[in-house]
Design a protein around this motif. Structure first.
Motif, PDB file in Angstrom:
ATOM      1  N   ASN A 166       0.751  -6.287  10.709  1.00 48.42           N
ATOM      2  CA  ASN A 166       1.591  -6.147   9.517  1.00 48.42           C
ATOM      3  C   ASN A 166       3.073  -6.265   9.863  1.00 48.42           C
ATOM      4  O   ASN A 166       3.472  -5.888  10.978  1.00 48.42           O
ATOM      5  CB  ASN A 166       1.327  -4.782   8.867  1.00 48.42           C
ATOM      6  N   PRO A 167       3.887  -6.753   8.922  1.00 48.30           N
ATOM      7  CA  PRO A 167       3.485  -7.356   7.637  1.00 48.30           C
ATOM      8  C   PRO A 167       3.126  -8.824   7.811  1.00 48.30           C
ATOM      9  O   PRO A 167       3.478  -9.452   8.799  1.00 48.30           O
ATOM     10  CB  PRO A 167       4.734  -7.192   6.784  1.00 48.30           C
ATOM     11  N   TYR A 176       1.410  -5.961   3.313  1.00 49.10           N
ATOM     12  CA  TYR A 176       0.880  -5.018   4.300  1.00 49.10           C
ATOM     13  C   TYR A 176      -0.585  -4.774   3.953  1.00 49.10           C
ATOM     14  O   TYR A 176      -0.923  -4.543   2.792  1.00 49.10           O
ATOM     15  CB  TYR A 176       1.638  -3.692   4.264  1.00 49.10           C
ATOM     16  N   SER A 178      -3.975  -2.438   4.641  1.00 48.95           N
ATOM     17  CA  SER A 178      -4.455  -1.148   5.133  1.00 48.95           C
ATOM     18  C   SER A 178      -5.925  -0.998   4.742  1.00 48.95           C
ATOM     19  O   SER A 178      -6.519  -1.929   4.187  1.00 48.95           O
ATOM     20  CB  SER A 178      -3.618  -0.016   4.547  1.00 48.95           C
ATOM     21  N   TYR A 197       3.855   1.934   8.464  1.00 43.50           N
ATOM     22  CA  TYR A 197       4.100   0.700   7.709  1.00 43.50           C
ATOM     23  C   TYR A 197       4.926   0.969   6.452  1.00 43.50           C
ATOM     24  O   TYR A 197       5.857   0.213   6.116  1.00 43.50           O
ATOM     25  CB  TYR A 197       2.774   0.033   7.314  1.00 43.50           C
TER      26      TYR A 197
END
Length: 206
Positions: A166-167, A176, A178, A197
């Motif tokens: 990321n990113p 991003y 997750s 992040y």
């Protein structure tokens, strides 16, 4: 003496020569000079045959038949245009939003997971007007991010992207990735990773 038949100027010429004079009874009358001219055949010129004026002919108009339209032996079918793929993300943005939190539709319907998302936003101290949402309700295609309405997004589903760190630059925005909220809620390490992040993202939003 038998009478001599005088029947014209030719007979007179034989008797008296080509020229002779006739004396009239009246002495005062003028002397007449007669010239015996031998009879000649009249010259007859042939009359030119009238030439007939040519009759103008009406031109004949010939209409050529149209050439037959040749048909292709193997007609080519028009290309089949594939329908646009159904987008996997439904964007739920607002005029003031700059970041999009994107969840599975099933997690949007889960009050506990929505409460967890609210805590994450509150802990970042992000203004509510800066946050928009996205709802995953199908297969996500990466070209969808080319039309992402905001410059930043956080996708709570690691299965959408399993690539670089990321990113990720997608289209004109930064995304991003997750894990799903149902995975994060019981995993502290993943929560700390997500927190790192989000801190980077907050700095970009200021």
């Amino acid at each position: 003496m038998s009478e001599l038949l005088i029947d014209g100027p030719e007979t007179l010429a034989l008797l008296y020569g080509e020229s002779f004079y006739i004396f009239p009874q009246d002495a005062n009358a003028a002397l007449t000079h007669v010239v015996a001219t031998p009879k000649t055949e009249p010259i007859i010129k042939p009359i030119a045959e009238k030439t007939k004026a040519p009759v103008p002919q009406t031109p004949t108009v010939v209409i050529a038949p149209e050439p037959p339209v040749s048909q292709p032996q193997n007609p080519v079918s028009p290309p089949v245009v594939a329908e646009d793929r159904k987008p996997g993300i439904t964007w739920k943005t607002k005029p003031t939003s700059k970041v999009l939190f994107v969840l599975q539709i099933s997690e949007f319907r889960n009050p506990d997971l929505l409460n967890l998302l609210k805590k994450i936003v509150d802990s970042l101290k992000l203004a509510v007007e800066l946050v928009g949402f996205g709802q995953i309700d199908g297969t996500v295609h990466l070209e969808e991010f080319d039309r992402m309405p905001n410059p930043y997004a956080v996708i709570f589903d690691s299965e959408v992207w399993g690539g670089a760190e990321n990113p990720v630059q997608l289209g004109k925005g930064e995304v991003y990735f997750s894990h799903r909220l149902e995975v994060l809620q019981n995993d502290q390490d993943l929560k700390r990773e997500l927190w790192a992040y989000l801190k980077q993202l907050k700095e970009k939003l200021q």
